[in-house]
Design a protein around this motif. Structure first.
Motif, PDB file in Angstrom:
ATOM      1  N   PHE A 104      40.740  49.599  34.943  1.00 24.81           N
ATOM      2  CA  PHE A 104      39.574  49.171  34.177  1.00 24.81           C
ATOM      3  C   PHE A 104      39.414  47.654  34.138  1.00 24.81           C
ATOM      4  CE2 PHE A 104      41.487  53.022  32.381  1.00 24.81           C
ATOM      5  CZ  PHE A 104      40.476  53.913  32.687  1.00 24.81           C
ATOM      6  N   LEU A 105      40.253  46.926  34.867  1.00 24.40           N
ATOM      7  CA  LEU A 105      40.217  45.466  34.816  1.00 24.40           C
ATOM      8  C   LEU A 105      39.183  44.879  35.769  1.00 24.40           C
ATOM      9  CD1 LEU A 105      43.966  44.413  34.595  1.00 24.40           C
ATOM     10  CD2 LEU A 105      42.212  44.143  32.855  1.00 24.40           C
ATOM     11  N   LEU A 106      38.290  44.101  35.213  1.00 23.25           N
ATOM     12  CA  LEU A 106      37.354  43.286  35.988  1.00 23.25           C
ATOM     13  C   LEU A 106      37.652  41.838  35.634  1.00 23.25           C
ATOM     14  CD1 LEU A 106      33.919  45.105  35.543  1.00 23.25           C
ATOM     15  CD2 LEU A 106      35.329  45.006  37.585  1.00 23.25           C
ATOM     16  N   GLU A 107      37.314  40.927  36.536  1.00 20.41           N
ATOM     17  CA  GLU A 107      37.527  39.512  36.231  1.00 20.41           C
ATOM     18  C   GLU A 107      36.806  39.169  34.944  1.00 20.41           C
ATOM     19  OE1 GLU A 107      36.397  37.256  39.651  1.00 20.41           O
ATOM     20  OE2 GLU A 107      37.993  38.101  40.866  1.00 20.41           O
ATOM     21  N   THR A 108      37.448  38.355  34.124  1.00 16.58           N
ATOM     22  CA  THR A 108      37.003  37.900  32.790  1.00 16.58           C
ATOM     23  C   THR A 108      37.134  38.976  31.711  1.00 16.58           C
ATOM     24  OG1 THR A 108      34.627  38.394  32.920  1.00 16.58           O
ATOM     25  CG2 THR A 108      35.365  36.276  33.846  1.00 16.58           C
ATOM     26  N   GLU A 132      30.173  49.921  35.899  1.00 16.09           N
ATOM     27  CA  GLU A 132      29.090  50.448  36.726  1.00 16.09           C
ATOM     28  C   GLU A 132      29.629  51.489  37.703  1.00 16.09           C
ATOM     29  OE1 GLU A 132      26.061  48.803  40.146  1.00 16.09           O
ATOM     30  OE2 GLU A 132      26.627  47.448  38.532  1.00 16.09           O
ATOM     31  N   ILE A 133      28.815  52.514  37.952  1.00 14.00           N
ATOM     32  CA  ILE A 133      29.148  53.539  38.949  1.00 14.00           C
ATOM     33  C   ILE A 133      28.739  52.979  40.316  1.00 14.00           C
ATOM     34  CG2 ILE A 133      28.665  55.874  39.774  1.00 14.00           C
ATOM     35  CD1 ILE A 133      30.083  55.974  37.124  1.00 14.00           C
ATOM     36  N   THR A 153      32.897  56.972  41.377  1.00  9.15           N
ATOM     37  CA  THR A 153      33.771  55.814  41.553  1.00  9.15           C
ATOM     38  C   THR A 153      33.216  54.642  40.756  1.00  9.15           C
ATOM     39  OG1 THR A 153      34.304  56.596  43.768  1.00  9.15           O
ATOM     40  CG2 THR A 153      34.860  54.314  43.257  1.00  9.15           C
ATOM     41  N   LEU A 154      34.089  54.027  39.955  1.00  9.81           N
ATOM     42  CA  LEU A 154      33.704  52.873  39.155  1.00  9.81           C
ATOM     43  C   LEU A 154      33.786  51.600  39.993  1.00  9.81           C
ATOM     44  CD1 LEU A 154      35.771  53.760  35.965  1.00  9.81           C
ATOM     45  CD2 LEU A 154      33.306  54.028  36.281  1.00  9.81           C
ATOM     46  N   GLU A 155      33.245  50.508  39.486  1.00 11.06           N
ATOM     47  CA  GLU A 155      33.268  49.239  40.216  1.00 11.06           C
ATOM     48  C   GLU A 155      34.678  48.694  40.403  1.00 11.06           C
ATOM     49  OE1 GLU A 155      31.371  45.922  37.981  1.00 11.06           O
ATOM     50  OE2 GLU A 155      31.173  47.421  36.398  1.00 11.06           O
ATOM     51  N   VAL A 172      28.267  53.071  32.593  1.00 12.44           N
ATOM     52  CA  VAL A 172      28.793  54.098  31.705  1.00 12.44           C
ATOM     53  C   VAL A 172      29.915  53.523  30.845  1.00 12.44           C
ATOM     54  CG1 VAL A 172      28.206  56.039  33.214  1.00 12.44           C
ATOM     55  CG2 VAL A 172      30.421  54.938  33.448  1.00 12.44           C
ATOM     56  N   LYS A 173      30.153  54.171  29.719  1.00  9.32           N
ATOM     57  CA  LYS A 173      31.245  53.808  28.833  1.00  9.32           C
ATOM     58  C   LYS A 173      32.401  54.750  29.127  1.00  9.32           C
ATOM     59  CE  LYS A 173      31.745  52.346  24.098  1.00  9.32           C
ATOM     60  NZ  LYS A 173      31.102  52.312  22.783  1.00  9.32           N
ATOM     61  N   VAL A 174      33.610  54.194  29.330  1.00  9.28           N
ATOM     62  CA  VAL A 174      34.777  54.980  29.729  1.00  9.28           C
ATOM     63  C   VAL A 174      35.912  54.740  28.733  1.00  9.28           C
ATOM     64  CG1 VAL A 174      36.435  55.421  31.583  1.00  9.28           C
ATOM     65  CG2 VAL A 174      34.109  54.716  32.140  1.00  9.28           C
ATOM     66  N   ASP A 175      36.593  55.813  28.321  1.00 10.16           N
ATOM     67  CA  ASP A 175      37.751  55.727  27.444  1.00 10.16           C
ATOM     68  C   ASP A 175      38.937  55.249  28.289  1.00 10.16           C
ATOM     69  OD1 ASP A 175      40.088  56.316  25.918  1.00 10.16           O
ATOM     70  OD2 ASP A 175      38.950  57.789  24.775  1.00 10.16           O
TER      71      ASP A 175
END
Length: 187
Positions: A104-108, A132-133, A153-155, A172-175
């Protein structure tokens, strides 16, 4: 030192030289016999979860764990690099300590690093994230009422299950605890 009556979720205990985090606890007062505290504790290093029972009022050694907000910067191939939001110091964290948070890690992204005596113990993600999907098969018309799901697949590259009506490009919101779909994000 604390007693078993002081236990709270998230508290870190030193049991037989190992650090354990309290996942859940319950004070039990049976009809017969003395009261006790039933806990579920997670080994900070290995992630193993075990049940542990303490007598009421028993002395337990607690450890101070410093939890601070950090910002995820990048993955250099061997470790994940985070920046302290207050001092701007950067710290390298090995992938085994990041665990499932890497999905679930994206930059920032804002995370919390739990540290003990200058050593990172684990990475805590917020309970949910918005992503984002990037890829999903198109849903078949009329199937949305059945409650069926499809892979998406998520970003970040992680794959989750979403309802058939979710399309590529939607947010989308993901747990973050179990990778479950929580809902669409309104634009």
């Amino acid at each position: 030192m604390a007693t078993s009556n002081d236990l709270k979720n998230g508290m870190v205990l030193n049991l037989e030289g190992q650090l354990w985090s309290v996942v859940e606890f319950q004070h039990v007062k049976p009809g017969k016999g003395p009261a006790f505290v039933r806990t579920k504790v997670k080994n900070v290093e290995s992630g193993k979860i075990v049940d542990k029972t303490f007598n009421a009022g028993a002395k337990i050694q607690t450890e101070t764990v410093d939890r601070r907000p950090y910002q995820y910067l990048y993955n250099d191939g061997t470790s994940f690099v985070f920046m302290d939001n207050s001092t701007y110091d950067q710290i390298d964290v090995p992938p085994e300590l990041v665990g499932n948070a890497k999905n679930f890690l994206l930059e920032t992204a804002e995370v919390t690093l739990a540290m003990h005596e200058g050593r990172v113990l684990f990475v805590e993600m917020p309970p949910s994230v918005e992503l984002e999907i990037t890829y999903s098969e198109p849903g078949v018309a009329g199937d949305s009422a059945t409650g069926r799901t499809k892979p998406a697949t998520l970003e970040t590259g992680h794959e989750i299950q979403v309802p058939l009506f979710i399309e590529q490009g939607e947010r989308v919101k993901v747990d973050t605890r179990d990778s479950s779909y929580l809902g669409r994000v309104k634009a």
